[in-house]
Design a protein around this motif. Structure first.
Motif, PDB file in Angstrom:
ATOM      1  N   LEU A  17      35.154 -54.978  74.665  1.00 40.39           N
ATOM      2  CA  LEU A  17      33.757 -55.224  75.045  1.00 40.39           C
ATOM      3  C   LEU A  17      32.946 -55.730  73.860  1.00 40.39           C
ATOM      4  O   LEU A  17      32.088 -56.604  74.019  1.00 40.39           O
ATOM      5  CB  LEU A  17      33.126 -53.950  75.606  1.00 40.39           C
ATOM      6  N   ALA A  18      33.217 -55.200  72.672  1.00 46.89           N
ATOM      7  CA  ALA A  18      32.511 -55.659  71.474  1.00 46.89           C
ATOM      8  C   ALA A  18      32.833 -57.119  71.179  1.00 46.89           C
ATOM      9  O   ALA A  18      31.947 -57.900  70.810  1.00 46.89           O
ATOM     10  CB  ALA A  18      32.862 -54.778  70.278  1.00 46.89           C
ATOM     11  N   LEU A  19      34.097 -57.508  71.348  1.00 50.65           N
ATOM     12  CA  LEU A  19      34.444 -58.914  71.130  1.00 50.65           C
ATOM     13  C   LEU A  19      33.809 -59.819  72.179  1.00 50.65           C
ATOM     14  O   LEU A  19      33.343 -60.915  71.866  1.00 50.65           O
ATOM     15  CB  LEU A  19      35.957 -59.096  71.133  1.00 50.65           C
ATOM     16  N   HIS A  20      33.789 -59.355  73.417  1.00 46.56           N
ATOM     17  CA  HIS A  20      33.150 -60.141  74.479  1.00 46.56           C
ATOM     18  C   HIS A  20      31.649 -60.296  74.193  1.00 46.56           C
ATOM     19  O   HIS A  20      31.097 -61.394  74.325  1.00 46.56           O
ATOM     20  CB  HIS A  20      33.378 -59.465  75.829  1.00 46.56           C
ATOM     21  N   ALA A  21      31.024 -59.208  73.779  1.00 48.89           N
ATOM     22  CA  ALA A  21      29.595 -59.272  73.451  1.00 48.89           C
ATOM     23  C   ALA A  21      29.363 -60.161  72.229  1.00 48.89           C
ATOM     24  O   ALA A  21      28.345 -60.859  72.147  1.00 48.89           O
ATOM     25  CB  ALA A  21      29.057 -57.866  73.203  1.00 48.89           C
ATOM     26  N   SER A  22      30.307 -60.163  71.286  1.00 46.74           N
ATOM     27  CA  SER A  22      30.182 -61.034  70.110  1.00 46.74           C
ATOM     28  C   SER A  22      30.251 -62.502  70.506  1.00 46.74           C
ATOM     29  O   SER A  22      29.537 -63.334  69.938  1.00 46.74           O
ATOM     30  CB  SER A  22      31.274 -60.725  69.095  1.00 46.74           C
ATOM     31  N   CYS A  23      31.109 -62.822  71.464  1.00 45.35           N
ATOM     32  CA  CYS A  23      31.157 -64.202  71.980  1.00 45.35           C
ATOM     33  C   CYS A  23      29.826 -64.569  72.612  1.00 45.35           C
ATOM     34  O   CYS A  23      29.314 -65.675  72.413  1.00 45.35           O
ATOM     35  CB  CYS A  23      32.276 -64.349  73.001  1.00 45.35           C
ATOM     36  N   SER A  24      29.262 -63.645  73.375  1.00 43.22           N
ATOM     37  CA  SER A  24      27.952 -63.899  73.986  1.00 43.22           C
ATOM     38  C   SER A  24      26.888 -64.075  72.921  1.00 43.22           C
ATOM     39  O   SER A  24      26.015 -64.930  73.037  1.00 43.22           O
ATOM     40  CB  SER A  24      27.569 -62.742  74.911  1.00 43.22           C
ATOM     41  N   PHE A  25      26.954 -63.252  71.865  1.00 37.86           N
ATOM     42  CA  PHE A  25      25.994 -63.353  70.764  1.00 37.86           C
ATOM     43  C   PHE A  25      26.104 -64.707  70.075  1.00 37.86           C
ATOM     44  O   PHE A  25      25.102 -65.335  69.749  1.00 37.86           O
ATOM     45  CB  PHE A  25      26.251 -62.227  69.752  1.00 37.86           C
ATOM     46  N   ALA A  26      27.331 -65.168  69.870  1.00 38.11           N
ATOM     47  CA  ALA A  26      27.546 -66.431  69.166  1.00 38.11           C
ATOM     48  C   ALA A  26      27.130 -67.633  69.998  1.00 38.11           C
ATOM     49  O   ALA A  26      26.680 -68.639  69.460  1.00 38.11           O
ATOM     50  CB  ALA A  26      29.017 -66.566  68.769  1.00 38.11           C
ATOM     51  N   ARG A  27      27.268 -67.527  71.299  1.00 38.14           N
ATOM     52  CA  ARG A  27      27.018 -68.686  72.157  1.00 38.14           C
ATOM     53  C   ARG A  27      25.670 -68.662  72.868  1.00 38.14           C
ATOM     54  O   ARG A  27      25.291 -69.652  73.477  1.00 38.14           O
ATOM     55  CB  ARG A  27      28.143 -68.786  73.181  1.00 38.14           C
TER      56      ARG A  27
END
Length: 126
Positions: A17-27
């Motif tokens: 979930l943290a990696l998925h949220a990081s992708c959302s943060f980056a994009r």
């Protein structure tokens, strides 16, 4: 792969979930605060679920660097540094709580009887 306990599953869930949220943060173009909060929450839950959850911090950093190198124009350096600072604060809180809990301390030159020693000699012996 043998997953021995519920803590491993929970930590893995929050790690992903943290990696998925990081992708959302980056994009994300506009809701950076919301995505940043999701990263902080899921990373915190991963860290406090199991000690191996600390590795999520390196994964988040690598993911954000990859997105920036790939040409991510939506990554704001200030927002990324704020996120990194908040993640560092979470790690410091975790380490402080752990040091006062009476748990076995992390040692790089501990006795060979302990399996919680990140030692190449012990690793090679196993």
């Amino acid at each position: 792969m043998n997953i021995a306990s519920r803590a491993h599953l929970i930590a893995a869930l929050f790690w992903l979930l943290a990696l998925h949220a990081s992708c959302s943060f980056a994009r994300a173009q506009n809701s950076k605060a919301k995505a940043g909060f999701a990263v902080l929450l899921s990373a915190t839950l991963a860290v406090f679920s199991k000690e191996s959850g600390l590795t999520v911090l390196a994964a988040i950093g690598l993911l954000l660097m990859y997105e920036k190198i790939r040409g991510g124009k939506n990554i704001d350096a200030r927002a990324a540094f704020n996120l990194a600072g908040a993640l560092l604060l979470i790690v410091l809180c975790y380490l402080l709580l752990r040091s006062r809990s009476g748990a076995t301390g992390i040692s790089f030159s501990g006795p060979p009887c302990c399996s919680y020693v990140p030692s190449l000699k012990l690793f090679a012996g196993n």
